[in-house]
Structure formats: C-alpha cells, structure tokens
Enzyme design. Structure first.
Site, mmCIF file in Angstrom:
data_model
loop_
_atom_site.group_PDB
_atom_site.id
_atom_site.type_symbol
_atom_site.label_atom_id
_atom_site.label_comp_id
_atom_site.label_asym_id
_atom_site.label_seq_id
_atom_site.Cartn_x
_atom_site.Cartn_y
_atom_site.Cartn_z
ATOM 1 N N LYS A 221 -30.492 -14.800 51.233
ATOM 2 C CA LYS A 221 -31.232 -14.111 52.309
ATOM 3 C C LYS A 221 -32.291 -13.160 51.754
ATOM 4 O O LYS A 221 -32.241 -12.753 50.601
ATOM 5 C CB LYS A 221 -30.247 -13.404 53.245
ATOM 6 N N ARG A 255 -20.239 -17.811 53.857
ATOM 7 C CA ARG A 255 -21.115 -18.916 54.260
ATOM 8 C C ARG A 255 -22.253 -19.006 53.239
ATOM 9 O O ARG A 255 -23.067 -18.085 53.139
ATOM 10 C CB ARG A 255 -21.659 -18.632 55.671
HETATM 11 C C1 9MG Z 1 -26.006 -19.709 61.263
HETATM 12 N N1 9MG Z 1 -26.017 -18.535 60.408
HETATM 13 C C2 9MG Z 1 -27.040 -18.130 59.605
HETATM 14 N N2 9MG Z 1 -26.693 -16.991 58.973
HETATM 15 C C3 9MG Z 1 -25.435 -16.681 59.387
HETATM 16 C C4 9MG Z 1 -24.545 -15.639 59.103
HETATM 17 O O1 9MG Z 1 -24.874 -14.643 58.295
HETATM 18 N N3 9MG Z 1 -23.332 -15.645 59.698
HETATM 19 C C5 9MG Z 1 -22.980 -16.639 60.566
HETATM 20 N N4 9MG Z 1 -21.760 -16.568 61.137
HETATM 21 N N5 9MG Z 1 -23.790 -17.662 60.877
HETATM 22 C C6 9MG Z 1 -24.997 -17.679 60.290
#
Ligand code: 9MG
Length: 276
Positions: A221, A255
């Site tokens: 990010k 994730r």
């Molecule tokens: C779909 N998506 C993109 N970034 C995310 C994040 O930080 N958390 C979750 N739950 N979904 C995300």
C-alpha cells in the site's frame, strides 16, 4: 477461537495468510473471459501451494479513485472463478464485495467469507450477509473509494475507527450475523493519510478490546511507498515488515500479494510467540 468458513474450520488464535486475487479486467494480460478464469484459478492454485489459507476474490476495484461496477458485471467477473476455486482447491474463498446480490450468489457457489470494505453499509447488505450464514469481515472506511483519499480527517483516528466498527458490529448482529463469525479490519488506506495509517498500526493491539479477530491489509500500500520511496512492485520488504508487526500485534489474517514470503514471516512470528 475457531471459526467455520463454509465447512472449513480455522483457529483464528493463530495468524493465517490470505492471497489477493483481483478479477478486474486490468488484472489479466490475456483479455478473454475463459482465459481470465483459467489464469485466475492457476494463480489461486499457486497461492495455495505457497501456504495461503484464504483467497480473496474481488471483481470491483476499491483502489483510490476507482468507480463502481454494475451488479451483473461483478457477478460475471467473480462467479466462475469462485465456483472453480471452491470446487478444486483446499482453501477458504473470501469474496471482496459490498453488493447484497453478489453476497447471496457467491454463497451458493462455495464462498466461505464475505469481505466487505464498506462494512455492510449498502442497503440490504446486513440482511443479505446474515442470510448467507457465512462469516463476515467488517472494514473501516471513511467515504467512498472514488473520493476517500481527497481529504481524510479525524480528531483521533484510533478512537473513531473503533467507534465506527462498534456501530457496524451492532448493525450486523441486529441483522442476524452471529457475533462469533465477525472479523474486524481498520482498513489501511481507506480514507486515511499516511500519518493516520501509521497511528493505527502503532496502536493495533487496542482494537482487540472489541473482542473480534482482526484482518489486516497493508501489502504494497501507498503508506509503505510514502516512507520508503519505493514503487508498488518494490514494496516487498516494507510489506513484510508491516505484516510482521501486524502478526506480532495479534492479527489473525494478513491479506497480501506475496503469499510465500509472508507465510515465512508468519512462521517466525509464531515461533517467537510459542517461545514465550
Ligand atoms: C479489498 N481490500 C483491499 N484492501 C483491503 C484491506 O485492507 N482489508 C480488507 N478487508 N479488504 C481489502
């Protein structure tokens, strides 16, 4: 802390890795629908071999500035991929959607988790999510993806994220989502400045006071780019550092784009925690 994801039971007192699988048109080099499904399933297979316990399938881009897609387009993108992964791979299929129609459809195809970056704020979403009987991830967002990074403002970001999640928990539970199947996420990059994101990461353990497992998404990010000066494809070391901090602070699900490397990092965190 066991949670049943459509028949796959996972212990969320330990940290698991969720691989990201975007099925938006710009995610594939080969264009056509059949080849896209095929390559998406092969990519999922690689992430499972690398140690992913979840694959998060998303058909609507939620990047800053992204515009919404129609329900039919989202269904066309995600349904064939979810059906194939659920049938062929030993993994929990998470679906990144805010759309109540999509929630209902994917539950019939073997999805195991609803990952809603809007925390069930769309009309009918709390009821649709409850009706699926699936666990739900409620994520904090300020605003909407197309404008959320324009001017994010908080008096106290940690407290306001906590209050938002508390309110969304109340709504989800009132609609019939069982409390023990709700996962929370502070939503890194979703209506937050670089400083807000790092304040949240620094105080992540305080979100455990809400009493739910945490899902964390920091992989590649822009908050990492802001500090390191690296372009998106050069953010692996920074992503692993942020993932390691999150796991040390008790995250249950990370994730990520880089599954193999993150699984190794999580193994080290687990070994450290077991050595205490
Ligand atoms: C779909 N998506 C993109 N970034 C995310 C994040 O930080 N958390 C979750 N739950 N979904 C995300």
């Amino acid at each position: 802390m066991e949670v049943n994801f459509a028949g796959r039971v996972l212990d969320l007192s330990v940290c698991h890795v969720m691989g990201i699988l975007n099925v938006t048109p710009d995610s594939f080099s080969d264009g056509g629908r059949f080849n896209s499904v095929d390559s998406a399933v092969r990519r999922a297979q690689q992430m499972v071999s690398d140690g992913a316990a979840f694959i998060d399938v998303g058909g609507e881009s939620t990047r800053p500035g992204a515009s919404p897609v129609s329900t039919q387009e989202e269904l066309d993108r995600v349904c064939p991929v979810i059906e194939s992964i659920a049938r062929e791979l030993a993994v929990v299929v998470s679906v990144d959607t805010s759309n109540p129609v999509v929630m209902a459809e994917v539950a019939k195809l073997g999805a195991g988790l609803i990952n809603d970056v809007r925390a069930l704020q769309r009309d009918g979403a709390p009821e649709a999510a409850a009706k699926t009987g699936l666990p739900v991830c409620l994520m904090h967002i300020q605003g909407e993806p197309d404008s959320m990074q324009d001017n994010p403002r908080y008096r106290n970001v940690r407290r306001e994220v906590g209050s938002f999640l508390t309110e969304r928990l109340r709504v989800a539970e009132s609609a019939g989502v069982p409390p023990d199947s709700i996962i929370l996420d502070p939503g890194f990059g979703f209506g937050k400045s670089v400083e807000h994101n790092f304040q949240l990461l620094a105080t992540l353990e305080q979100l455990h006071l809400l009493g739910h497992p945490l899902l964390i998404g920091v992989s590649r990010k822009s908050m990492l780019g802001a500090v390191t000066g690296r372009e998106i494809n050069e953010r692996l070391p920074a992503s692993l550092a942020a993932a390691t901090i999150s796991a040390m602070k008790g995250a249950s699900i990370l994730r990520v784009h880089d599954v193999r490397e993150t699984v190794d990092a999580v193994k080290i965190v687990t070994a450290v925690k077991e050595a205490v």
